[in-house]
Design a protein around this motif. Structure first.
Motif, PDB file in Angstrom:
ATOM      1  N   ALA A  96      -8.442  -1.936  -7.577  1.00  0.00           N
ATOM      2  CA  ALA A  96      -9.511  -1.314  -8.360  1.00  0.00           C
ATOM      3  C   ALA A  96      -9.747   0.126  -7.907  1.00  0.00           C
ATOM      4  O   ALA A  96      -9.917   1.034  -8.734  1.00  0.00           O
ATOM      5  N   GLU A  97      -9.737   0.334  -6.608  1.00  0.00           N
ATOM      6  CA  GLU A  97      -9.968   1.693  -6.076  1.00  0.00           C
ATOM      7  C   GLU A  97      -8.839   2.648  -6.465  1.00  0.00           C
ATOM      8  O   GLU A  97      -9.049   3.865  -6.553  1.00  0.00           O
ATOM      9  N   ALA A  98      -7.642   2.102  -6.681  1.00  0.00           N
ATOM     10  CA  ALA A  98      -6.511   2.936  -7.082  1.00  0.00           C
ATOM     11  C   ALA A  98      -6.424   3.085  -8.601  1.00  0.00           C
ATOM     12  O   ALA A  98      -5.516   3.753  -9.107  1.00  0.00           O
ATOM     13  N   GLY A  99      -7.346   2.443  -9.323  1.00  0.00           N
ATOM     14  CA  GLY A  99      -7.332   2.525 -10.782  1.00  0.00           C
ATOM     15  C   GLY A  99      -6.263   1.660 -11.413  1.00  0.00           C
ATOM     16  O   GLY A  99      -5.847   1.899 -12.556  1.00  0.00           O
ATOM     17  N   ILE A 100      -5.816   0.631 -10.686  1.00  0.00           N
ATOM     18  CA  ILE A 100      -4.751  -0.248 -11.177  1.00  0.00           C
ATOM     19  C   ILE A 100      -5.377  -1.479 -11.825  1.00  0.00           C
ATOM     20  O   ILE A 100      -6.207  -2.153 -11.218  1.00  0.00           O
ATOM     21  N   ALA A 101      -4.963  -1.785 -13.050  1.00  0.00           N
ATOM     22  CA  ALA A 101      -5.440  -2.993 -13.728  1.00  0.00           C
ATOM     23  C   ALA A 101      -4.751  -4.210 -13.121  1.00  0.00           C
ATOM     24  O   ALA A 101      -3.548  -4.183 -12.849  1.00  0.00           O
ATOM     25  N   TYR A 102      -5.517  -5.279 -12.926  1.00  0.00           N
ATOM     26  CA  TYR A 102      -4.959  -6.518 -12.371  1.00  0.00           C
ATOM     27  C   TYR A 102      -4.951  -7.578 -13.454  1.00  0.00           C
ATOM     28  O   TYR A 102      -5.991  -7.917 -14.018  1.00  0.00           O
ATOM     29  N   GLY A 103      -3.766  -8.108 -13.757  1.00  0.00           N
ATOM     30  CA  GLY A 103      -3.635  -9.046 -14.865  1.00  0.00           C
ATOM     31  C   GLY A 103      -3.572 -10.498 -14.480  1.00  0.00           C
ATOM     32  O   GLY A 103      -3.442 -11.363 -15.351  1.00  0.00           O
ATOM     33  N   GLY A 104      -3.636 -10.817 -13.167  1.00  0.00           N
ATOM     34  CA  GLY A 104      -3.548 -12.214 -12.753  1.00  0.00           C
ATOM     35  C   GLY A 104      -2.159 -12.787 -12.987  1.00  0.00           C
ATOM     36  O   GLY A 104      -1.162 -12.065 -13.023  1.00  0.00           O
ATOM     37  N   TRP A 105      -2.109 -14.108 -13.166  1.00  0.00           N
ATOM     38  CA  TRP A 105      -0.820 -14.782 -13.345  1.00  0.00           C
ATOM     39  C   TRP A 105      -0.198 -14.413 -14.681  1.00  0.00           C
ATOM     40  O   TRP A 105      -0.867 -14.415 -15.721  1.00  0.00           O
ATOM     41  N   LEU A 106       1.075 -14.094 -14.662  1.00  0.00           N
ATOM     42  CA  LEU A 106       1.842 -13.855 -15.882  1.00  0.00           C
ATOM     43  C   LEU A 106       2.937 -14.903 -15.963  1.00  0.00           C
ATOM     44  O   LEU A 106       3.740 -15.016 -15.033  1.00  0.00           O
ATOM     45  N   PRO A 107       2.998 -15.686 -17.045  1.00  0.00           N
ATOM     46  CA  PRO A 107       4.109 -16.630 -17.165  1.00  0.00           C
ATOM     47  C   PRO A 107       5.434 -15.882 -17.016  1.00  0.00           C
ATOM     48  O   PRO A 107       5.637 -14.831 -17.618  1.00  0.00           O
ATOM     49  N   ASN A 108       6.307 -16.435 -16.212  1.00  0.00           N
ATOM     50  CA  ASN A 108       7.575 -15.785 -15.908  1.00  0.00           C
ATOM     51  C   ASN A 108       8.353 -15.404 -17.163  1.00  0.00           C
ATOM     52  O   ASN A 108       8.950 -14.332 -17.247  1.00  0.00           O
ATOM     53  N   TYR A 109       8.315 -16.263 -18.160  1.00  0.00           N
ATOM     54  CA  TYR A 109       9.092 -16.033 -19.375  1.00  0.00           C
ATOM     55  C   TYR A 109       8.539 -14.892 -20.231  1.00  0.00           C
ATOM     56  O   TYR A 109       9.187 -14.470 -21.187  1.00  0.00           O
ATOM     57  N   LYS A 110       7.357 -14.379 -19.891  1.00  0.00           N
ATOM     58  CA  LYS A 110       6.791 -13.257 -20.626  1.00  0.00           C
ATOM     59  C   LYS A 110       7.067 -11.911 -19.955  1.00  0.00           C
ATOM     60  O   LYS A 110       6.662 -10.860 -20.461  1.00  0.00           O
ATOM     61  N   ALA A 111       7.757 -11.937 -18.828  1.00  0.00           N
ATOM     62  CA  ALA A 111       7.987 -10.701 -18.081  1.00  0.00           C
ATOM     63  C   ALA A 111       8.735  -9.665 -18.911  1.00  0.00           C
ATOM     64  O   ALA A 111       8.395  -8.464 -18.889  1.00  0.00           O
ATOM     65  N   ALA A 112       9.751 -10.085 -19.643  1.00  0.00           N
ATOM     66  CA  ALA A 112      10.550  -9.134 -20.421  1.00  0.00           C
ATOM     67  C   ALA A 112       9.686  -8.382 -21.428  1.00  0.00           C
ATOM     68  O   ALA A 112       9.840  -7.163 -21.618  1.00  0.00           O
ATOM     69  N   GLU A 113       8.775  -9.083 -22.073  1.00  0.00           N
ATOM     70  CA  GLU A 113       7.892  -8.453 -23.058  1.00  0.00           C
ATOM     71  C   GLU A 113       6.978  -7.432 -22.395  1.00  0.00           C
ATOM     72  O   GLU A 113       6.704  -6.366 -22.960  1.00  0.00           O
ATOM     73  N   GLU A 114       6.505  -7.743 -21.189  1.00  0.00           N
ATOM     74  CA  GLU A 114       5.617  -6.824 -20.487  1.00  0.00           C
ATOM     75  C   GLU A 114       6.380  -5.607 -19.953  1.00  0.00           C
ATOM     76  O   GLU A 114       5.883  -4.482 -20.005  1.00  0.00           O
ATOM     77  N   PHE A 115       7.582  -5.832 -19.427  1.00  0.00           N
ATOM     78  CA  PHE A 115       8.375  -4.700 -18.938  1.00  0.00           C
ATOM     79  C   PHE A 115       8.577  -3.655 -20.037  1.00  0.00           C
ATOM     80  O   PHE A 115       8.608  -2.450 -19.777  1.00  0.00           O
TER      81      PHE A 115
ATOM     82  N   HIS B  38       0.836  -1.206   0.000  1.00  0.00           N
ATOM     83  CA  HIS B  38       0.000   0.000   0.000  1.00  0.00           C
ATOM     84  C   HIS B  38       0.873   1.259   0.000  1.00  0.00           C
ATOM     85  O   HIS B  38       0.632   2.185  -0.779  1.00  0.00           O
ATOM     86  N   GLU B  39       1.894   1.280   0.850  1.00  0.00           N
ATOM     87  CA  GLU B  39       2.705   2.496   0.977  1.00  0.00           C
ATOM     88  C   GLU B  39       3.553   2.778  -0.266  1.00  0.00           C
ATOM     89  O   GLU B  39       3.648   3.930  -0.709  1.00  0.00           O
ATOM     90  N   PHE B  40       4.159   1.731  -0.822  1.00  0.00           N
ATOM     91  CA  PHE B  40       5.144   1.948  -1.885  1.00  0.00           C
ATOM     92  C   PHE B  40       4.617   1.693  -3.295  1.00  0.00           C
ATOM     93  O   PHE B  40       5.305   1.980  -4.256  1.00  0.00           O
ATOM     94  N   LEU B  41       3.427   1.154  -3.398  1.00  0.00           N
ATOM     95  CA  LEU B  41       2.917   0.818  -4.728  1.00  0.00           C
ATOM     96  C   LEU B  41       1.512   1.367  -4.963  1.00  0.00           C
ATOM     97  O   LEU B  41       1.311   2.244  -5.810  1.00  0.00           O
ATOM     98  N   ILE B  42       0.559   0.887  -4.187  1.00  0.00           N
ATOM     99  CA  ILE B  42      -0.834   1.223  -4.472  1.00  0.00           C
ATOM    100  C   ILE B  42      -1.116   2.705  -4.245  1.00  0.00           C
ATOM    101  O   ILE B  42      -1.675   3.397  -5.118  1.00  0.00           O
ATOM    102  N   ASN B  43      -0.733   3.230  -3.083  1.00  0.00           N
ATOM    103  CA  ASN B  43      -1.024   4.632  -2.779  1.00  0.00           C
ATOM    104  C   ASN B  43      -0.306   5.602  -3.722  1.00  0.00           C
ATOM    105  O   ASN B  43      -0.932   6.567  -4.209  1.00  0.00           O
ATOM    106  N   PRO B  44       0.993   5.429  -3.994  1.00  0.00           N
ATOM    107  CA  PRO B  44       1.653   6.347  -4.930  1.00  0.00           C
ATOM    108  C   PRO B  44       1.015   6.349  -6.320  1.00  0.00           C
ATOM    109  O   PRO B  44       0.867   7.415  -6.943  1.00  0.00           O
ATOM    110  N   VAL B  45       0.630   5.181  -6.819  1.00  0.00           N
ATOM    111  CA  VAL B  45      -0.023   5.117  -8.127  1.00  0.00           C
ATOM    112  C   VAL B  45      -1.329   5.888  -8.101  1.00  0.00           C
ATOM    113  O   VAL B  45      -1.637   6.668  -9.014  1.00  0.00           O
ATOM    114  N   LYS B  46      -2.086   5.679  -7.043  1.00  0.00           N
ATOM    115  CA  LYS B  46      -3.389   6.351  -6.911  1.00  0.00           C
ATOM    116  C   LYS B  46      -3.222   7.857  -6.801  1.00  0.00           C
ATOM    117  O   LYS B  46      -3.896   8.636  -7.501  1.00  0.00           O
ATOM    118  N   GLU B  47      -2.291   8.288  -5.952  1.00  0.00           N
ATOM    119  CA  GLU B  47      -2.130   9.732  -5.702  1.00  0.00           C
ATOM    120  C   GLU B  47      -1.534  10.467  -6.903  1.00  0.00           C
ATOM    121  O   GLU B  47      -1.828  11.642  -7.119  1.00  0.00           O
TER     122      GLU B  47
END
Length: 380
Positions: free
Chosen positions: A234-253, A204-213
């Motif tokens: 959802a309240e912070a307007g953050i999309a939740y993508g569920g499980w991401l295959p580890n090998y796809k992380a580079a493409e998402e970054f 909440h302190e380092f991720l959710i709240n800063p994104v929201k604010e």
């Protein structure tokens, strides 16, 4: 060398962050000409959750990224250790294996096994679940590979082993590397599991709240998010993508401008020097990283250059604004972190370290360091 590895799973990374490093080590060993066999339990919890949630076709997708990946399924009741281990030079047993199997392999080693036997620990349970870890019978093991100095020292202090080495995780740069950046899909991406309430306040302190604010466009991937967590996103307007295959992380970054690292409390409070796999992944992919506080006691990185450090939520907001609004600063941080990974923290570096351990254990150098001719014969 003929190397046999007992893992929880090499096929599945569902809630199994170690899969990245384990896959990378196997790939590197095989590229050097070693003969590697992986064993994992049939019906293991990670693979079962992956198949139940996403289908067996995900295993076909995995092979697009790891074309040579393979495993051997075993049943604890029927596995024949004489058959499995008869010609091994080195056996690594990961700490996610059952106590009984760990003990049985040790007894097999004591009853005439010619191989060197090493336990591999990549988790905080040696501190947080000490009683359970103390029940592992390592009397007949030649030593322990621990993914941090603190864990290594604990094994020695508790008398769980007579010999131990620090063997940090690292990035598999064959899969985790910078991808071409196109028009960003958003500002911030975070990949991580919720984590048994071990870092709820920190998230909440380092991720959710800063994104929201700051009103950032953000997306979070991971599993085991309880209802209250998904509601907070959802309240912070953050999309939740569920499980991401580890090998796809580079493409998402590559689709976002920045990511953050929020270590779990056991690592911050009790295990200084152990960052987990996540910073290695992000830095290897060339995305600017901002981290909540952790003690880099083993000097793996250069905090402030490889990544920025936010001591509280306000500093996190300031750093996020700096990276998002200052492309030159973002490039500078990303480039520094990527260079550090490439120079010190790849799976190739870790296999170099493993080879030194094998020398210390007395495995013949002719087996550890294959000639080019021997490698070619193996590939053929």
């Amino acid at each position: 060398m003929k190397i046999t590895l007992f893992y929880h799973s090499i096929l599945s990374d569902w809630n199994h962050g170690n899969a990245h490093f384990l896959r990378g080590v196997v790939r590197e060993l095989e590229e050097r000409g070693h003969q590697v066999k992986v064993y994992e339990p049939e019906n293991g919890w990670s693979l079962q959750n992956l198949i139940e949630g996403y289908g067996k076709e995900k295993l076909d997708e995995l092979k697009e990224y790891y074309p040579n990946i393979s495993t051997n399924f075993y049943s604890p009741e029927s596995i024949n250790l004489n058959e499995v281990l008869y010609d091994a030079d080195l056996v690594l047993v990961h700490e996610w294996n059952e106590h009984d199997l760990v003990k049985r392999i040790g007894e097999h080693r004591a009853n005439g096994g010619k191989y060197k036997l090493v336990f591999h620990d990549t988790h905080h349970r040696a501190v947080t679940e000490r009683e359970s870890m103390a029940k592992y019978d390592l009397r007949h093991y030649d030593g322990v590979l621990a993914f941090g100095q603190k864990i290594r020292d604990l094994y020695l202090e508790e008398g769980w082993t007579q010999k131990a080495w620090t063997w940090h995780e690292a990035a598999d740069t064959a899969v985790f590397f910078p991808h071409d950046k196109k028009e960003p899909e958003g500002d911030l991406i975070w990949i991580g599991n919720w984590g048994d309430e071990e870092r709820t306040a920190e998230l909440h302190e380092f991720l959710i709240n800063p994104v929201k604010e700051l009103g950032l466009k953000a997306k979070i991937y991971g599993v085991r998010y309880p209802e209250h967590a998904r509601k907070a996103l959802a309240e912070a307007g953050i999309a939740y993508g569920g499980w991401l295959p580890n090998y796809k992380a580079a493409e998402e970054f590559a689709k976002y401008k920045v990511t953050v690292h929020v270590p779990r409390r056991p690592y911050v409070e009790a295990l200084p020097g152990i960052p987990t796999i996540r910073p290695f992944e992000a830095l290897a992919c060339g995305i600017p990283l901002i981290s909540s506080p952790w003690d880099d006691a083993e000097h793996l990185f250069t905090p402030g250059k490889d990544f920025l450090v936010a001591r509280n939520g306000e500093e996190m907001k300031q750093h996020l604004q700096t990276i998002i609004n200052n492309p030159e600063k973002a490039k500078e941080v990303a480039a520094h972190g990527l260079a550090t990974i490439q120079s010190r923290h790849t799976c190739a570096h870790r296999v170099n370290e493993l080879e030194k351990v094998c020398e210390e254990l007395g495995i013949a150098k002719s087996k550890i360091y294959l000639t080019q001719k021997e490698k070619s014969l193996h590939e053929a």
